[in-house]
Write a protein that holds these residues in place. Structure first.
Motif, PDB file in Angstrom:
ATOM      1  N   TYR A 138      27.322  -5.781  -1.133  1.00  0.00           N
ATOM      2  CA  TYR A 138      27.265  -5.663  -2.364  1.00  0.00           C
ATOM      3  C   TYR A 138      26.099  -5.008  -2.948  1.00  0.00           C
ATOM      4  O   TYR A 138      25.851  -4.753  -3.963  1.00  0.00           O
ATOM      5  CB  TYR A 138      27.299  -7.167  -2.791  1.00  0.00           C
ATOM      6  CG  TYR A 138      28.622  -7.917  -2.827  1.00  0.00           C
ATOM      7  CD1 TYR A 138      29.430  -7.633  -4.156  1.00  0.00           C
ATOM      8  CD2 TYR A 138      29.229  -8.730  -1.892  1.00  0.00           C
ATOM      9  CE1 TYR A 138      30.805  -8.299  -3.955  1.00  0.00           C
ATOM     10  CE2 TYR A 138      30.521  -9.201  -1.703  1.00  0.00           C
ATOM     11  CZ  TYR A 138      31.436  -9.122  -2.984  1.00  0.00           C
ATOM     12  OH  TYR A 138      32.544  -9.639  -3.106  1.00  0.00           O
ATOM     13  N   ALA A 151      31.619 -11.545  -8.617  1.00  0.00           N
ATOM     14  CA  ALA A 151      32.200 -11.553  -7.761  1.00  0.00           C
ATOM     15  C   ALA A 151      32.838 -12.725  -7.749  1.00  0.00           C
ATOM     16  O   ALA A 151      32.434 -13.825  -7.664  1.00  0.00           O
ATOM     17  CB  ALA A 151      31.626 -11.335  -6.435  1.00  0.00           C
ATOM     18  N   GLY A 154      32.379 -14.174  -3.343  1.00  0.00           N
ATOM     19  CA  GLY A 154      31.401 -13.194  -2.717  1.00  0.00           C
ATOM     20  C   GLY A 154      30.538 -13.689  -1.466  1.00  0.00           C
ATOM     21  O   GLY A 154      30.293 -14.948  -1.678  1.00  0.00           O
ATOM     22  N   LEU A 162      24.003  -9.656  -9.790  1.00  0.00           N
ATOM     23  CA  LEU A 162      25.222  -9.982  -9.408  1.00  0.00           C
ATOM     24  C   LEU A 162      25.587 -11.532  -9.613  1.00  0.00           C
ATOM     25  O   LEU A 162      24.720 -12.290  -9.044  1.00  0.00           O
ATOM     26  CB  LEU A 162      25.506  -9.626  -8.139  1.00  0.00           C
ATOM     27  CG  LEU A 162      26.683 -10.126  -7.112  1.00  0.00           C
ATOM     28  CD1 LEU A 162      27.979  -9.731  -7.907  1.00  0.00           C
ATOM     29  CD2 LEU A 162      26.501  -9.585  -5.847  1.00  0.00           C
ATOM     30  N   ASN A 164      27.972 -14.702  -8.439  1.00  0.00           N
ATOM     31  CA  ASN A 164      28.905 -15.015  -7.411  1.00  0.00           C
ATOM     32  C   ASN A 164      29.702 -16.263  -7.787  1.00  0.00           C
ATOM     33  O   ASN A 164      29.109 -17.440  -8.136  1.00  0.00           O
ATOM     34  CB  ASN A 164      28.665 -15.333  -6.125  1.00  0.00           C
ATOM     35  CG  ASN A 164      29.673 -15.295  -5.103  1.00  0.00           C
ATOM     36  OD1 ASN A 164      30.598 -15.101  -5.007  1.00  0.00           O
ATOM     37  ND2 ASN A 164      29.378 -16.254  -3.949  1.00  0.00           N
TER      38      ASN A 164
END
Length: 334
Positions: A138, A151, A154, A162, A164
């Protein structure tokens, strides 16, 4: 003109305008263009049946209103990834939530990790949801893309633009173990195609309640998996219940077991994980551990909004699971 294709340059030349002016009208940037000119351009565009490039329009805008969703077309799905119960239920929930938020959903399935950044940049997306790329790099993807992304399940070593969204896999295994134990089962087999990450946590949770529970690693490809099951019939008959780490494998095992003359749940109880739609309609209906697809979709959109507004570098959310009792587990009185 090139063949029958009408170009911006053709429209501009016919009206005696600059290509920039015509382009601005097409892309909706008319604050510095007179109303008369806008009407002239629009009239000729319609008369010449000019078809704009959607990608070009989106790239020219600051706001595309598109949320991309990328699904890993993993080999275990054998070319039918969008037909998988977990994937289809997740997409259905995401589609509804994205539409409710006033955005459009654009879907891509691929096994190639490198395709993700190309897909996102091509359409000037405002955010991305990535499903099924557990354990990938990632960090490398974050460096390639400027847009925020979230994600599903993830593996994060460090958060940075990011989000998750995971589920409580360990508690899911615990819940399955507690239910099977309450139904009299002690000899339980956990089937999975790997022994890492979420699948490992589900098995660990099961063993936390049933220390004698064992794990069987199975092939991903259907024909090879059934061949493997046939070679393991003596071992399989030792167990009174099977806990599969996904409804996909639970339903597949039921099909195999009945093909060999077995009966579910009469001589083998089977339990899954996900609460996918097919499990609700199967015969017998599948007892499973439910994850809330709607809550996951809502969390994904909220997290993308947070990342777009600069509200953090990313975080992980772990959602709860719950038991759904149906007909595929019988009480064992042996």
């Amino acid at each position: 003109m090139e063949g029958n294709r009408v170009r911006i340059a053709d429209i501009a030349e016919e009206l005696g305008l600059s290509t920039a002016t015509v382009s601005n009208v097409i892309h909706g940037k008319t604050n510095k263009v007179s109303v008369e000119t806008v009407h002239r351009v629009q009239e000729l565009l319609e008369r010449r049946q000019y078809i704009p490039s959607m990608a070009g329009i989106l790239l020219a805008q600051n706001n595309s209103r598109i949320i991309g969703v990328v699904v890993n077309d993993h080999e275990k799905y054998e070319g039918h990834v969008l037909e998988d119960g977990f994937i289809s239920a997740s997409l259905n929930a995401l589609s509804a939530e994205i539409d409710r938020a006033g955005y459009f959903m654009m879907l891509k399935s691929t096994w190639d990790w490198n395709e993700i950044s190309r897909f996102a940049s091509m359409w000037n997306m405002e955010g991305l949801v990535i499903m099924g790329f557990c354990g990938q790099d990632y960090k490398r993807l974050r460096e390639q893309m400027r847009i925020p992304f979230v994600a599903f399940d993830g593996i994060l070593n460090e958060p940075a633009k990011l989000g998750n969204i995971a589920i409580d896999d360990f508690q899911g295994g615990v819940t399955a173990g507690e239910y099977l134990r309450s139904m009299g089962h002690r000899s339980v087999l956990c089937i999975a195609d790997n022994d890492i990450h979420g699948d490992l946590e589900r098995y660990r949770g099961l063993r936390n309640v049933l220390p004698e529970a064992e794990q069987m690693l199975i092939p991903m490809e259907t024909e090879q998996r059934w061949s493997f099951y046939r070679s393991q019939m003596t071992r399989l008959r030792k167990y009174t219940a099977v806990f599969a780490v996904s409804d996909y494998y639970a339903l597949d095992f039921i099909s195999f077991w009945t093909s060999q003359g077995g009966r579910v749940p009469n001589d083998m109880s089977v339990m899954g994980f996900d609460d996918s739609p097919l499990g609700r309609m199967s015969q017998p209906a599948l007892t499973t551990i439910r994850q809330d697809y709607e809550l996951r979709a809502k969390t994904a959109l909220a997290m993308l909004q947070e990342l777009r507004e600069g509200g953090g570098d990313g975080r992980e959310v772990r959602l709860p699971v719950k038991l759904v009792v149906r007909n595929s587990v019988a009480r064992y009185n042996g």
